[in-house]
Design a protein around this motif. Structure first.
Motif, PDB file in Angstrom:
ATOM      1  N   ASP A 167      16.207   8.130 -61.580  1.00 29.71           N
ATOM      2  CA  ASP A 167      16.182   9.280 -62.488  1.00 29.71           C
ATOM      3  C   ASP A 167      16.273  10.606 -61.737  1.00 29.71           C
ATOM      4  O   ASP A 167      16.558  11.638 -62.329  1.00 29.71           O
ATOM      5  CB  ASP A 167      14.904   9.227 -63.322  1.00 29.71           C
ATOM      6  N   TRP A 168      15.996  10.559 -60.435  1.00 25.08           N
ATOM      7  CA  TRP A 168      16.128  11.776 -59.621  1.00 25.08           C
ATOM      8  C   TRP A 168      16.302  11.338 -58.169  1.00 25.08           C
ATOM      9  O   TRP A 168      15.714  10.341 -57.741  1.00 25.08           O
ATOM     10  CB  TRP A 168      14.891  12.667 -59.764  1.00 25.08           C
ATOM     11  N   ILE A 169      17.109  12.071 -57.443  1.00 25.29           N
ATOM     12  CA  ILE A 169      17.346  11.749 -56.024  1.00 25.29           C
ATOM     13  C   ILE A 169      17.108  13.023 -55.214  1.00 25.29           C
ATOM     14  O   ILE A 169      17.516  14.114 -55.632  1.00 25.29           O
ATOM     15  CB  ILE A 169      18.810  11.276 -55.808  1.00 25.29           C
ATOM     16  N   LEU A 218      36.941  10.741 -29.095  1.00 22.43           N
ATOM     17  CA  LEU A 218      35.476  10.870 -29.124  1.00 22.43           C
ATOM     18  C   LEU A 218      35.092  12.314 -29.413  1.00 22.43           C
ATOM     19  O   LEU A 218      34.085  12.590 -30.061  1.00 22.43           O
ATOM     20  CB  LEU A 218      34.897  10.444 -27.770  1.00 22.43           C
ATOM     21  N   LYS A 219      35.899  13.217 -28.945  1.00 24.13           N
ATOM     22  CA  LYS A 219      35.648  14.646 -29.152  1.00 24.13           C
ATOM     23  C   LYS A 219      35.596  14.951 -30.654  1.00 24.13           C
ATOM     24  O   LYS A 219      34.665  15.595 -31.150  1.00 24.13           O
ATOM     25  CB  LYS A 219      36.774  15.436 -28.488  1.00 24.13           C
ATOM     26  N   GLU A 220      36.609  14.448 -31.371  1.00 27.57           N
ATOM     27  CA  GLU A 220      36.655  14.657 -32.823  1.00 27.57           C
ATOM     28  C   GLU A 220      35.490  13.922 -33.490  1.00 27.57           C
ATOM     29  O   GLU A 220      34.858  14.424 -34.414  1.00 27.57           O
ATOM     30  CB  GLU A 220      37.994  14.132 -33.371  1.00 27.57           C
ATOM     31  N   ALA A 221      35.198  12.733 -32.960  1.00 27.07           N
ATOM     32  CA  ALA A 221      34.174  11.879 -33.576  1.00 27.07           C
ATOM     33  C   ALA A 221      32.791  12.518 -33.582  1.00 27.07           C
ATOM     34  O   ALA A 221      32.008  12.299 -34.494  1.00 27.07           O
ATOM     35  CB  ALA A 221      34.125  10.537 -32.847  1.00 27.07           C
ATOM     36  N   VAL A 222      32.484  13.292 -32.551  1.00 30.73           N
ATOM     37  CA  VAL A 222      31.123  13.850 -32.471  1.00 30.73           C
ATOM     38  C   VAL A 222      31.073  15.340 -32.840  1.00 30.73           C
ATOM     39  O   VAL A 222      30.035  15.976 -32.725  1.00 30.73           O
ATOM     40  CB  VAL A 222      30.497  13.636 -31.063  1.00 30.73           C
ATOM     41  N   ALA A 223      32.209  15.855 -33.290  1.00 29.20           N
ATOM     42  CA  ALA A 223      32.277  17.293 -33.570  1.00 29.20           C
ATOM     43  C   ALA A 223      31.331  17.724 -34.686  1.00 29.20           C
ATOM     44  O   ALA A 223      30.674  18.758 -34.596  1.00 29.20           O
ATOM     45  CB  ALA A 223      33.705  17.685 -33.897  1.00 29.20           C
ATOM     46  N   LYS A 224      31.277  16.952 -35.771  1.00 31.84           N
ATOM     47  CA  LYS A 224      30.341  17.350 -36.835  1.00 31.84           C
ATOM     48  C   LYS A 224      29.838  16.144 -37.612  1.00 31.84           C
ATOM     49  O   LYS A 224      30.520  15.112 -37.685  1.00 31.84           O
ATOM     50  CB  LYS A 224      30.969  18.389 -37.766  1.00 31.84           C
ATOM     51  N   LEU A 225      28.667  16.316 -38.204  1.00 29.53           N
ATOM     52  CA  LEU A 225      28.088  15.229 -38.997  1.00 29.53           C
ATOM     53  C   LEU A 225      28.717  15.198 -40.378  1.00 29.53           C
ATOM     54  O   LEU A 225      29.135  16.236 -40.907  1.00 29.53           O
ATOM     55  CB  LEU A 225      26.581  15.448 -39.167  1.00 29.53           C
ATOM     56  N   LYS A 226      28.756  14.018 -40.962  1.00 31.02           N
ATOM     57  CA  LYS A 226      29.261  13.909 -42.341  1.00 31.02           C
ATOM     58  C   LYS A 226      28.060  13.984 -43.293  1.00 31.02           C
ATOM     59  O   LYS A 226      27.216  13.093 -43.310  1.00 31.02           O
ATOM     60  CB  LYS A 226      30.002  12.590 -42.522  1.00 31.02           C
ATOM     61  N   LEU A 227      27.978  15.056 -44.034  1.00 32.15           N
ATOM     62  CA  LEU A 227      26.857  15.238 -44.956  1.00 32.15           C
ATOM     63  C   LEU A 227      27.329  15.016 -46.395  1.00 32.15           C
ATOM     64  O   LEU A 227      28.526  15.047 -46.675  1.00 32.15           O
ATOM     65  CB  LEU A 227      26.278  16.641 -44.797  1.00 32.15           C
ATOM     66  N   VAL A 228      26.381  14.820 -47.288  1.00 30.84           N
ATOM     67  CA  VAL A 228      26.727  14.606 -48.708  1.00 30.84           C
ATOM     68  C   VAL A 228      27.375  15.887 -49.242  1.00 30.84           C
ATOM     69  O   VAL A 228      26.800  16.975 -49.136  1.00 30.84           O
ATOM     70  CB  VAL A 228      25.458  14.257 -49.517  1.00 30.84           C
ATOM     71  N   ASP A 229      28.571  15.753 -49.774  1.00 33.92           N
ATOM     72  CA  ASP A 229      29.291  16.942 -50.244  1.00 33.92           C
ATOM     73  C   ASP A 229      29.083  17.166 -51.745  1.00 33.92           C
ATOM     74  O   ASP A 229      28.441  16.373 -52.432  1.00 33.92           O
ATOM     75  CB  ASP A 229      30.781  16.836 -49.890  1.00 33.92           C
ATOM     76  N   GLU A 230      29.651  18.251 -52.230  1.00 35.88           N
ATOM     77  CA  GLU A 230      29.416  18.654 -53.620  1.00 35.88           C
ATOM     78  C   GLU A 230      29.938  17.611 -54.617  1.00 35.88           C
ATOM     79  O   GLU A 230      29.306  17.366 -55.654  1.00 35.88           O
ATOM     80  CB  GLU A 230      30.078  20.023 -53.857  1.00 35.88           C
ATOM     81  N   ALA A 231      31.067  16.981 -54.285  1.00 37.22           N
ATOM     82  CA  ALA A 231      31.647  16.005 -55.217  1.00 37.22           C
ATOM     83  C   ALA A 231      30.697  14.824 -55.420  1.00 37.22           C
ATOM     84  O   ALA A 231      30.446  14.400 -56.563  1.00 37.22           O
ATOM     85  CB  ALA A 231      32.987  15.513 -54.664  1.00 37.22           C
ATOM     86  N   TRP A 232      30.134  14.321 -54.338  1.00 36.48           N
ATOM     87  CA  TRP A 232      29.201  13.195 -54.464  1.00 36.48           C
ATOM     88  C   TRP A 232      27.921  13.619 -55.187  1.00 36.48           C
ATOM     89  O   TRP A 232      27.389  12.881 -56.012  1.00 36.48           O
ATOM     90  CB  TRP A 232      28.834  12.655 -53.067  1.00 36.48           C
ATOM     91  N   TRP A 233      27.445  14.821 -54.852  1.00 37.26           N
ATOM     92  CA  TRP A 233      26.196  15.292 -55.460  1.00 37.26           C
ATOM     93  C   TRP A 233      26.392  15.504 -56.969  1.00 37.26           C
ATOM     94  O   TRP A 233      25.529  15.182 -57.780  1.00 37.26           O
ATOM     95  CB  TRP A 233      25.733  16.568 -54.751  1.00 37.26           C
ATOM     96  N   SER A 234      27.557  16.009 -57.349  1.00 35.70           N
ATOM     97  CA  SER A 234      27.834  16.213 -58.783  1.00 35.70           C
ATOM     98  C   SER A 234      27.865  14.875 -59.504  1.00 35.70           C
ATOM     99  O   SER A 234      27.385  14.753 -60.636  1.00 35.70           O
ATOM    100  CB  SER A 234      29.200  16.879 -58.993  1.00 35.70           C
ATOM    101  N   LEU A 235      28.425  13.864 -58.843  1.00 42.98           N
ATOM    102  CA  LEU A 235      28.455  12.536 -59.464  1.00 42.98           C
ATOM    103  C   LEU A 235      27.021  12.032 -59.671  1.00 42.98           C
ATOM    104  O   LEU A 235      26.676  11.527 -60.744  1.00 42.98           O
ATOM    105  CB  LEU A 235      29.250  11.548 -58.601  1.00 42.98           C
TER     106      LEU A 235
END
Ligand code: F6P
Length: 340
Positions: free
Chosen positions: A186-188, A317-334
């Protein structure tokens, strides 16, 4: 060629399957593998074990890592990098396969820049590596948490309670998000979004009035008004150690106080990292491990294997560690569609 394989950072489902695949695929090329024990610690302290057909037999069904793991960072240890290089020479290692998350792969990237022949394999139950669509470990973890959430609904609805499930997830809320959506929470609460306390409390009251229970899923990394930020201990990679934060308990007190409803909390914790690996993780890890052995054979160092769509590809590897993948607006809206 002799290839060293190590697993670093928190363990997760899929590591054994990736080790097995890397070993078996290496054999196809006439290469042999050496198991480095306990992540970077093994390379610094000189701990290894043979890693051939015999050692990987039967591990396809198990989570964890037969090689052991640690959160040791060679760049933070006295003469750490020097010893890594010395031991590679001593063991006649022509290349390394480093299996890990952002920290382990960050070290791999730095070592590659210093001339070490290295290939990365992404793993993490947190699913927070941006260069790959999914990391193995995540599916098994979220499935285990989803099953826990279903069990909480059974008991919560019997006792007319509000139930809280605290799951892992330091910076990224993927486990909480997927668990919550899949179990009808019911809430996350996820670390990426500031909690809307008033809205949440009113919603929980409404939901409880309607169906006699309510379920909340919260990431351990969530910030709550009663929690002091920045006071946590840090590990060797500078990350907060969250085990003493007690997000679920703090949330439970807040909900009880604001709603007057009886509330219980369960922390699934490390149970999410062990147990039977899911089919998805076994297959993904197997494909990643085999691809890593192929990249080494092709001399493509400084790369990480990645899932893009349904293909296993290589990214730097440079690209791989450049930034973290965080929950984006599209997923949060869903996710919010289901807070009704
Ligand atoms: O590997 C990442 C992670 O699973 C985080 O979600 C969690 O905060 C951390 O590991 C816990 O690590 P440890 O096993 O050191 O307690």
């Amino acid at each position: 060629m002799r290839i060293g394989i190590l697993t670093g950072g928190g363990d997760c489902a899929g590591l054994n399957q990736a080790i097995r695949a890397a070993v078996l695929r290496s054999l196809d090329f006439g290469n042999e593998c050496l198991g480095i024990l306990e992540g970077w610690r093994g390379l610094i302290e000189g701990k290894s074990q043979p890693l051939g057909l015999k050692e990987v037999e039967g591990i396809v069904e198990r989570s964890g890592t037969i090689l052991g793991t640690s959160r040791v960072n060679p760049y933070k240890e006295e003469k750490g990098v020097e010893r890594v290089k010395e031991n590679m020479k001593k063991w006649s290692l022509g290349a390394l396969i480093a299996m890990g998350g952002e920290d382990t792969l960050g070290v791999a990237e730095k070592l590659f820049a210093e001339g070490v022949k290295i290939v990365g394999v992404p793993k993490t139950m947190d699913n927070d590596l941006s260069a790959t669509d999914y990391t193995f470990g995540f599916d098994s973890s979220a499935t285990r948490a989803m099953e826990a959430a279903s069990a909480l609904i059974d008991t919560g609805s019997s006792h007319r309670r509000v139930m809280i499930l605290e799951v892992m997830g330091r910076h990224a809320g993927w486990v909480a998000l997927f668990t919550g959506i899949a179990s009808g929470a019911d809430w996350i609460l996820i670390p990426e979004r500031k909690p809307e306390i008033k809205k949440m409390v009113n919603h929980i009251k409404d939901v409880h009035r309607r169906k006699n229970y309510a379920l909340l899923v919260a990431s351990e990394g969530v910030t709550l008004p009663a929690l002091k930020v920045g006071e946590e201990e840090k590990d060797k990679f500078g990350h907060m150690i969250l085990k003493k934060r007690k997000v679920g308990e703090t949330l439970s007190k807040l909900i009880e106080k604001e709603t007057g409803l009886e509330t219980r909390v369960s922390v699934i914790g490390h149970m999410q990292r062990g147990g039977v690996p899911s089919l998805f993780d076994r297959i993904l890890a197997t494909r990643c491990g085999a691809k890593a052995a192929e990249l080494i054979q092709e001399g493509k160092f400084g790369q990480m294997v990645a899932l893009r769509g349904n293909e296993i590809v290589e990214v730097s590897l440079k690209e791989a560690v450049a930034k973290l993948k965080l929950v984006d607006e599209a997923w949060w809206s869903l996710a919010k569609v289901f807070f009704k």
